[in-house]
Design a protein around this motif. Structure first.
Motif, PDB file in Angstrom:
ATOM      1  N   PHE A  62       0.861  -1.186   0.000  1.00 60.92           N
ATOM      2  CA  PHE A  62       0.000   0.000   0.000  1.00 60.92           C
ATOM      3  C   PHE A  62       0.895   1.233   0.000  1.00 60.92           C
ATOM      4  CE2 PHE A  62      -3.124   2.947   1.730  1.00 60.92           C
ATOM      5  CZ  PHE A  62      -4.287   2.514   1.105  1.00 60.92           C
ATOM      6  N   ASP A  63       0.897   1.997  -1.100  1.00 66.20           N
ATOM      7  CA  ASP A  63       1.776   3.173  -1.157  1.00 66.20           C
ATOM      8  C   ASP A  63       0.974   4.471  -1.083  1.00 66.20           C
ATOM      9  OD1 ASP A  63       0.769   3.750  -3.716  1.00 66.20           O
ATOM     10  OD2 ASP A  63       2.644   3.308  -4.755  1.00 66.20           O
ATOM     11  N   CYS A  64       1.636   5.590  -1.347  1.00 64.04           N
ATOM     12  CA  CYS A  64       0.985   6.896  -1.213  1.00 64.04           C
ATOM     13  C   CYS A  64      -0.192   7.063  -2.167  1.00 64.04           C
ATOM     14  CB  CYS A  64       1.996   8.025  -1.377  1.00 64.04           C
ATOM     15  SG  CYS A  64       2.787   8.064  -2.983  1.00 64.04           S
ATOM     16  N   SER A  65      -0.209   6.330  -3.264  1.00 63.18           N
ATOM     17  CA  SER A  65      -1.366   6.377  -4.170  1.00 63.18           C
ATOM     18  C   SER A  65      -2.609   5.842  -3.458  1.00 63.18           C
ATOM     19  CB  SER A  65      -1.105   5.548  -5.422  1.00 63.18           C
ATOM     20  OG  SER A  65       0.031   6.011  -6.095  1.00 63.18           O
ATOM     21  N   GLY A  66      -2.425   4.820  -2.667  1.00 63.42           N
ATOM     22  CA  GLY A  66      -3.527   4.276  -1.871  1.00 63.42           C
ATOM     23  C   GLY A  66      -3.979   5.244  -0.804  1.00 63.42           C
ATOM     24  N   LEU A  67      -3.024   5.933  -0.182  1.00 63.52           N
ATOM     25  CA  LEU A  67      -3.378   6.954   0.819  1.00 63.52           C
ATOM     26  C   LEU A  67      -4.243   8.042   0.198  1.00 63.52           C
ATOM     27  CD1 LEU A  67      -0.008   7.396   2.722  1.00 63.52           C
ATOM     28  CD2 LEU A  67      -2.068   6.244   3.535  1.00 63.52           C
ATOM     29  N   ARG A  68      -3.881   8.470  -1.008  1.00 61.05           N
ATOM     30  CA  ARG A  68      -4.682   9.491  -1.705  1.00 61.05           C
ATOM     31  C   ARG A  68      -6.094   8.989  -1.973  1.00 61.05           C
ATOM     32  NH1 ARG A  68       0.261  10.729  -4.161  1.00 61.05           N
ATOM     33  NH2 ARG A  68      -0.128   9.370  -5.935  1.00 61.05           N
TER      34      ARG A  68
END
Length: 126
Positions: A62-68
């Motif tokens: 889970f990377d920052c794209s998922g956080l967004r």
């Protein structure tokens, strides 16, 4: 009772559970997956009064794209008077949520039932 998710993409399944739409993120949630998941997430969170649970237990990465994605979903649901809950048990992902502050905005729960119990308590239905 849990239903088998209807696959929408390779990384996203959806099903109904106790009056909520559950979006199950699977595998690697990176920029490519986020691009595929985004339209489905927007559809689920775009209805007035939407009750959505995002289940990250099957997600391996889970990377920052998922956080967004999660932050956008939270904003959309709150703007429309709905509810958004998060289920996550992966230690590294939970650490990222704590470090970024997302855990305060969208507190992760260990199971669907725990997330929905939180929802019922908030609405006074418990």
């Amino acid at each position: 009772m849990r239903h088998e998710p209807v696959p929408l993409t390779r990384q996203l399944g959806m099903y109904a559970y106790r009056g909520h739409t559950v979006l199950e993120f699977r595998g690697e949630i990176d920029i490519v997956a986020a691009t595929e998941i985004g339209p489905y997430l927007d559809q689920a969170t775009g209805r007035t009064g939407a009750r959505v649970v995002i289940d990250l237990r099957p997600a391996e990465f889970f990377d920052c794209s998922g956080l967004r994605l999660l932050y956008r979903a939270r904003v959309r649901v709150l703007e429309r008077g709905g509810q958004l809950h998060l289920v996550c048990t992966q230690p590294l992902t939970l650490r990222v949520f704590r470090v970024t502050g997302l855990a305060r905005l969208l507190p992760p729960q260990p199971s669907l039932d725990a997330a929905l119990a939180r929802s019922e308590a908030a609405s006074g239905s418990l």
